[in-house]
Design an enzyme around this catalytic site. Structure first.
Site, short mmCIF file in Angstrom:
data_model
loop_
_atom_site.label_atom_id
_atom_site.label_comp_id
_atom_site.label_asym_id
_atom_site.label_seq_id
_atom_site.Cartn_x
_atom_site.Cartn_y
_atom_site.Cartn_z
N ASP A 181 0.80 -1.23 0.00
CA ASP A 181 0.00 0.00 0.00
C ASP A 181 0.83 1.28 0.00
O ASP A 181 0.30 2.37 -0.24
CB ASP A 181 -0.93 0.03 1.22
N GLY A 212 -6.12 -1.40 -1.61
CA GLY A 212 -5.91 -0.13 -0.91
C GLY A 212 -7.21 0.34 -0.29
O GLY A 212 -8.01 0.97 -0.97
O1 F6P Z 1 -1.57 -5.59 3.04
C1 F6P Z 1 -2.31 -4.55 2.54
C2 F6P Z 1 -3.54 -5.08 1.90
O2 F6P Z 1 -3.21 -5.88 0.80
C3 F6P Z 1 -4.53 -4.01 1.48
O3 F6P Z 1 -4.24 -3.37 0.28
C4 F6P Z 1 -5.82 -4.79 1.45
O4 F6P Z 1 -6.90 -3.91 1.60
C5 F6P Z 1 -5.66 -5.72 2.61
O5 F6P Z 1 -4.28 -5.89 2.79
C6 F6P Z 1 -6.31 -7.07 2.43
O6 F6P Z 1 -6.12 -7.79 3.61
P1 F6P Z 1 -6.43 -9.34 3.80
O7 F6P Z 1 -5.35 -10.10 3.10
O8 F6P Z 1 -6.37 -9.53 5.27
O9 F6P Z 1 -7.75 -9.57 3.19
#
Ligand code: F6P
Length: 358
Positions: A139, A182
């Site tokens: 991000d 993001g």
């Molecule tokens: O690590 C950042 C991110 O990839 C963000 O861009 C996204 O919104 C989030 O993590 C998704 O998280 P998870 O893998 O826990 O669904």
């Protein structure tokens, strides 16, 4: 003997493995591998809390500079619960982390993490542990550093998703909404959107008007081009959604779906032709790091190794201009690096004719 612990925390990204190798190579080159012990905590802070770790050697980190993911595993341990007693085990998590650190007689804990993880690292540093952190996340939203590792690779993947969408969009004269990761911050959507030649880019930082998105699509439909590519950050919201309280908005999102689904529904009846959504999702965090991220993460690791050798703790290694510099964790913790709404990148994107539908 130096004893160094590692943990990777939060969402993974490309560059975690080369960053750890950067630390171990730097320390072993300076001190000799017989004079160092490494401990890898499994699945982020969980490993430190519940004492799940493995003793590792230089060899365990060898040859991982091109590997995506993390050899240690990761998990999300939200900061808001870190000082709350674990309801299942009754454990005081902060106390347990300090216990594990002392038991292993660590000289330093290296945390590779994003915003929440850096807050916890700062808490541990305030509680007297020697901590050094490295800024990881696709991000690029960690305050205090110009860049985080993982972001360049994710921009490449997101851009390729837009490129691949474009050819089929053109063949079928369709509108595509490409949803880019993001939730809070839109760097990835902005950079991939500019690189991929999007017609509009919708960011969490710039609430949009559905009618303005519709105007972009209608204008393209009338032109010889006929198709549109709209890049939508996961956290993009309309001007009305932006006015809601966080609680109201979360409930509304839970009911109405993802950013691209909501926009697709809102555009129904406002534009002609088919609207399709493309969500590259976790592929943006997957696979091996690009050369930039390998080199950058390795150098950040080397800089962290140097801090440990100099016994300077309580810092995140940051990129400032063309230099790697330590920034106090107390300055970084709890802040996000948003896309500046009137900043250079948004300004040039607008000059290029890209709409933000604002
Ligand atoms: O690590 C950042 C991110 O990839 C963000 O861009 C996204 O919104 C989030 O993590 C998704 O998280 P998870 O893998 O826990 O669904």
């Amino acid at each position: 003997m130096k004893r160094i612990g590692f943990l990777t925390s939060g969402g993974d990204c490309q560059g975690l493995n080369p960053a750890m190798r950067g630390v171990t190579e730097t320390i072993c080159t300076a001190l000799g591998e017989k004079n160092v012990e490494f401990y890898g905590f499994e699945d982020g802070y969980k490993g430190l809390i519940y004492g799940k770790y493995r003793k590792m050697t230089r060899a365990d980190f060898a040859g991982i500079q091109n590997m995506g993911g993390t050899i240690l595993g990761t998990s999300r341990e939200p900061f808001k619960y870190i000082q709350v007693i674990d309801p299942e085990t009754g454990l005081d998590k902060v106390k347990e982390m300090k216990k594990t650190y002392s038991k292993l007689k660590l000289d330093c804990l290296v945390v590779l993490g994003g915003n929440g993880s850096t807050k916890t690292a700062n808490l541990l540093s305030e509680q007297g542990l020697n901590v050094v952190t490295l800024p990881k996340t696709i991000d690029n939203d960690i305050w205090g550093t110009d860049m985080t590792f993982g972001c360049h690779t994710a921009v490449e993947i997101a851009t390729e998703a837009i490129d691949r969408t474009r050819t089929t969009a053109a063949s079928h004269s369709r509108t595509f909404l490409v949803e880019i990761m993001g939730h809070k911050v839109g760097w990835l959507a902005l950079e991939a959107g500019i690189a991929g030649g999007a017609d509009a880019i919708l960011l969490p930082e710039i609430p949009y008007s559905v009618n303005k998105v519709a105007s972009v699509i209608k204008k393209n439909a009338k032109s010889s081009r006929k198709y549109s590519i709209i890049v939508v950050a996961e956290g993009a919201m309309t001007k009305d959604e932006a006015k809601m309280s966080k609680k109201e908005r979360n409930a509304h999102f839970a009911e109405t779906g993802t950013a691209s689904d909501r926009l697709a529904k809102s555009l129904e009846g406002k534009v002609e032709g088919e609207i399709r959504c493309v969500v590259p999702g976790h592929t943006q965090r997957g696979g091996n790091p690009c050369a930039y991220d390998r080199r950058f993460a390795t150098e950040l690791g080397a800089a962290a190794g140097q801090l440990i050798l100099d016994e300077k703790y309580g810092f995140m290694v940051a990129l400032k201009g063309d230099k790697l510099e330590p920034v106090p964790l107390s300055e970084v913790a709890g802040k996000l690096k948003y896309v500046p709404v009137d900043g250079e990148e948004v300004k040039y994107a607008k000059a290029l004719g890209i709409s933000f539908a604002d």
